[in-house]
Design a protein around this motif. Structure first.
Motif, PDB file in Angstrom:
ATOM      1  N   PHE A  91     -37.669  10.214 -21.724  1.00 52.87           N
ATOM      2  CA  PHE A  91     -36.764   9.078 -21.566  1.00 52.87           C
ATOM      3  C   PHE A  91     -35.360   9.585 -21.295  1.00 52.87           C
ATOM      4  CE2 PHE A  91     -40.229   7.833 -24.268  1.00 52.87           C
ATOM      5  CZ  PHE A  91     -40.666   6.684 -23.647  1.00 52.87           C
ATOM      6  N   GLN A  92     -34.578   8.721 -20.649  1.00 53.80           N
ATOM      7  CA  GLN A  92     -33.217   9.131 -20.313  1.00 53.80           C
ATOM      8  C   GLN A  92     -32.438   9.525 -21.568  1.00 53.80           C
ATOM      9  OE1 GLN A  92     -31.078   6.294 -17.899  1.00 53.80           O
ATOM     10  NE2 GLN A  92     -29.801   7.915 -17.070  1.00 53.80           N
ATOM     11  N   GLN A  93     -32.619   8.773 -22.640  1.00 58.60           N
ATOM     12  CA  GLN A  93     -31.899   9.091 -23.884  1.00 58.60           C
ATOM     13  C   GLN A  93     -32.732   9.985 -24.803  1.00 58.60           C
ATOM     14  OE1 GLN A  93     -28.946   8.141 -23.515  1.00 58.60           O
ATOM     15  NE2 GLN A  93     -29.179   6.504 -22.008  1.00 58.60           N
ATOM     16  N   ASN A  94     -33.714  10.658 -24.243  1.00 56.39           N
ATOM     17  CA  ASN A  94     -34.596  11.590 -24.949  1.00 56.39           C
ATOM     18  C   ASN A  94     -35.556  10.912 -25.917  1.00 56.39           C
ATOM     19  OD1 ASN A  94     -33.327  13.684 -23.577  1.00 56.39           O
ATOM     20  ND2 ASN A  94     -31.779  13.884 -25.171  1.00 56.39           N
ATOM     21  N   GLN A 151     -31.428  18.887 -27.004  1.00 56.65           N
ATOM     22  CA  GLN A 151     -32.311  17.730 -27.213  1.00 56.65           C
ATOM     23  C   GLN A 151     -33.027  17.366 -25.913  1.00 56.65           C
ATOM     24  OE1 GLN A 151     -30.206  14.466 -29.027  1.00 56.65           O
ATOM     25  NE2 GLN A 151     -29.498  15.710 -30.735  1.00 56.65           N
ATOM     26  N   LYS A 152     -32.291  17.452 -24.806  1.00 50.94           N
ATOM     27  CA  LYS A 152     -32.894  17.157 -23.501  1.00 50.94           C
ATOM     28  C   LYS A 152     -34.063  18.102 -23.240  1.00 50.94           C
ATOM     29  CE  LYS A 152     -31.585  14.675 -20.639  1.00 50.94           C
ATOM     30  NZ  LYS A 152     -32.082  13.301 -20.367  1.00 50.94           N
ATOM     31  N   ARG A 153     -33.860  19.379 -23.564  1.00 50.07           N
ATOM     32  CA  ARG A 153     -34.932  20.354 -23.323  1.00 50.07           C
ATOM     33  C   ARG A 153     -36.119  20.139 -24.255  1.00 50.07           C
ATOM     34  NH1 ARG A 153     -32.169  25.835 -23.666  1.00 50.07           N
ATOM     35  NH2 ARG A 153     -30.324  24.745 -24.457  1.00 50.07           N
ATOM     36  N   VAL A 154     -35.839  19.693 -25.487  1.00 50.92           N
ATOM     37  CA  VAL A 154     -36.935  19.334 -26.396  1.00 50.92           C
ATOM     38  C   VAL A 154     -37.747  18.193 -25.771  1.00 50.92           C
ATOM     39  CG1 VAL A 154     -37.526  18.356 -28.654  1.00 50.92           C
ATOM     40  CG2 VAL A 154     -35.725  20.090 -28.478  1.00 50.92           C
ATOM     41  N   GLY A 155     -37.032  17.226 -25.189  1.00 53.46           N
ATOM     42  CA  GLY A 155     -37.706  16.098 -24.544  1.00 53.46           C
ATOM     43  C   GLY A 155     -38.581  16.540 -23.371  1.00 53.46           C
ATOM     44  N   VAL A 156     -38.064  17.497 -22.595  1.00 54.16           N
ATOM     45  CA  VAL A 156     -38.842  18.018 -21.459  1.00 54.16           C
ATOM     46  C   VAL A 156     -40.085  18.746 -21.986  1.00 54.16           C
ATOM     47  CG1 VAL A 156     -38.845  19.669 -19.530  1.00 54.16           C
ATOM     48  CG2 VAL A 156     -36.849  18.193 -19.910  1.00 54.16           C
ATOM     49  N   ALA A 157     -39.893  19.571 -23.019  1.00 51.32           N
ATOM     50  CA  ALA A 157     -41.023  20.312 -23.598  1.00 51.32           C
ATOM     51  C   ALA A 157     -42.068  19.338 -24.144  1.00 51.32           C
ATOM     52  CB  ALA A 157     -40.523  21.244 -24.709  1.00 51.32           C
ATOM     53  N   ALA A 174     -30.013  16.013 -16.825  1.00 50.99           N
ATOM     54  CA  ALA A 174     -28.695  15.419 -17.090  1.00 50.99           C
ATOM     55  C   ALA A 174     -27.983  16.199 -18.187  1.00 50.99           C
ATOM     56  CB  ALA A 174     -28.863  13.969 -17.507  1.00 50.99           C
ATOM     57  N   GLY A 175     -26.761  16.573 -17.923  1.00 53.60           N
ATOM     58  CA  GLY A 175     -25.956  17.243 -18.940  1.00 53.60           C
ATOM     59  C   GLY A 175     -26.254  18.724 -19.091  1.00 53.60           C
ATOM     60  N   LEU A 176     -27.161  19.266 -18.281  1.00 55.20           N
ATOM     61  CA  LEU A 176     -27.448  20.701 -18.374  1.00 55.20           C
ATOM     62  C   LEU A 176     -26.595  21.465 -17.359  1.00 55.20           C
ATOM     63  CD1 LEU A 176     -31.354  20.748 -18.672  1.00 55.20           C
ATOM     64  CD2 LEU A 176     -29.640  20.554 -20.488  1.00 55.20           C
ATOM     65  N   ASP A 177     -26.288  22.729 -17.688  1.00 57.33           N
ATOM     66  CA  ASP A 177     -25.513  23.535 -16.747  1.00 57.33           C
ATOM     67  C   ASP A 177     -26.414  23.922 -15.564  1.00 57.33           C
ATOM     68  OD1 ASP A 177     -26.853  26.111 -17.158  1.00 57.33           O
ATOM     69  OD2 ASP A 177     -25.934  26.090 -19.139  1.00 57.33           O
TER      70      ASP A 177
END
Ligand SMILES: Nc1ncnc2c1ncn2[C@@H]1O[C@H](COP(=O)(O)OP(=O)(O)O)[C@@H](O)[C@H]1O
Ligand SMILES: [Mg+2]
Length: 261
Positions: A91-94, A151-157, A174-177
């Protein structure tokens, strides 16, 4: 091949609105099985709403959505739950579970839909976390203890664990370098292409949208204005697509800024 077309997603004249805000008016789109498709469109055009309709988190007002032979719009709550167990979704907000540890979040589909024992699930979660650059020392932390990018990467995993047949990612970078962005996009490609996995990604990263996915679909004004192969984008001649993918301020998509005073 017949089997390749078997789990194509066919969305037909899908409608979804909220009170007087008719977000999706008539969305028609085919998402081929075993390929990756990127959905682009201006902010608030309804990209996230479309994904939520597709996975049964929002009820649609009209139209149909088919996943192979399965007509999704007619599913019961129990059938939706079974369907959701087969797919990976970010989800967009993880939407991580605050009360679960990081590894428990990542392993959720294994423990709750596939009956994998906790010890094995933890091992698989830790190795999945490593692929998105999160060390084992994160495994027993809680989401609140992580930065937004972590948190975004946790969501992807969590979405990718167990190699689901359908992977739906709302703004995975989103928000990643830029380095992490490339790492995540390469990971998605490496683990899904040639494996029959259907991938649907929303992104605001137009460089990625132009180069990273097999197909491109452009949502605007409640409709898919253009969809097709990535290679056909440069010569598409569609003014909406052109403006969006090149990020131009001028064009048919007007910025809707509230007037002041
Ligand atoms: N649960 C909701 N209730 C009411 N309006 C919503 C809801 N979710 C989204 N919207 C509205 O739908 C529109 C599209 O939102 P969204 O799909 O999040 O856009 P985006 O393309 O940026 O992902 C926006 O106008 C938003 O305010
Ligand atoms: Mg969104």
């Amino acid at each position: 091949m017949a089997s390749d077309a078997a789990r194509t997603i066919v969305i037909d004249k899908l409608a979804k609105g909220f009170d007087d805000n008719q977000v999706l008016q008539s969305v028609s789109l085919s998402i081929p099985q075993g390929e990756s498709t990127v959905l682009i469109g201006p902010s608030a055009s309804g990209k996230s709403v479309l994904l939520k309709c597709l996975v049964g988190l929002m009820q649609i007002d009209g139209g149909s959505m088919r996943y192979g032979d399965l007509e999704l719009s007619g599913l019961s709550t129990a059938e939706w739950s079974a369907f959701q167990g087969r797919i990976g979704m970010l989800f967009q907000q993880n939407a991580l579970f605050d009360s679960l540890k990081i590894w428990e979040n990542v392993a959720f589909r294994l423990t709750h839909h596939e009956g994998v024992p906790r010890r094995e699930a933890r091992d698989r979660a830790v190795s999945r976390m490593a692929s998105v650059g999160l060390g084992e020392e994160m495994a027993d932390l809680y989401p609140v203890e992580l930065s937004g990018g972590m948190q975004k990467r946790v969501g992807v995993a969590r979405a990718m664990i167990g190699n689901p047949e359908l992977l739906i990612l709302d703004d995975p970078t989103a928000g990643l370098d830029p380095i992490l962005t490339n790492t995540i996009l390469s990971l998605i490609d490496r683990e899904t292409s040639g494996k029959g996995t259907t991938v649907l990604v929303v992104t605001g990263d137009m460089k990625a949208a132009r180069s990273r996915f097999d197909n491109v679909a452009m949502l605007f004004d409640g409709e898919i204005k253009w969809s097709g192969k990535r290679d056909d984008v440069p010569d598409a001649g569609d003014p909406f697509l052109e403006q969006m993918i090149n990020g131009r301020a001028q064009g048919p998509i007007k910025m809707r800024l509230a007037a002041r005073g």
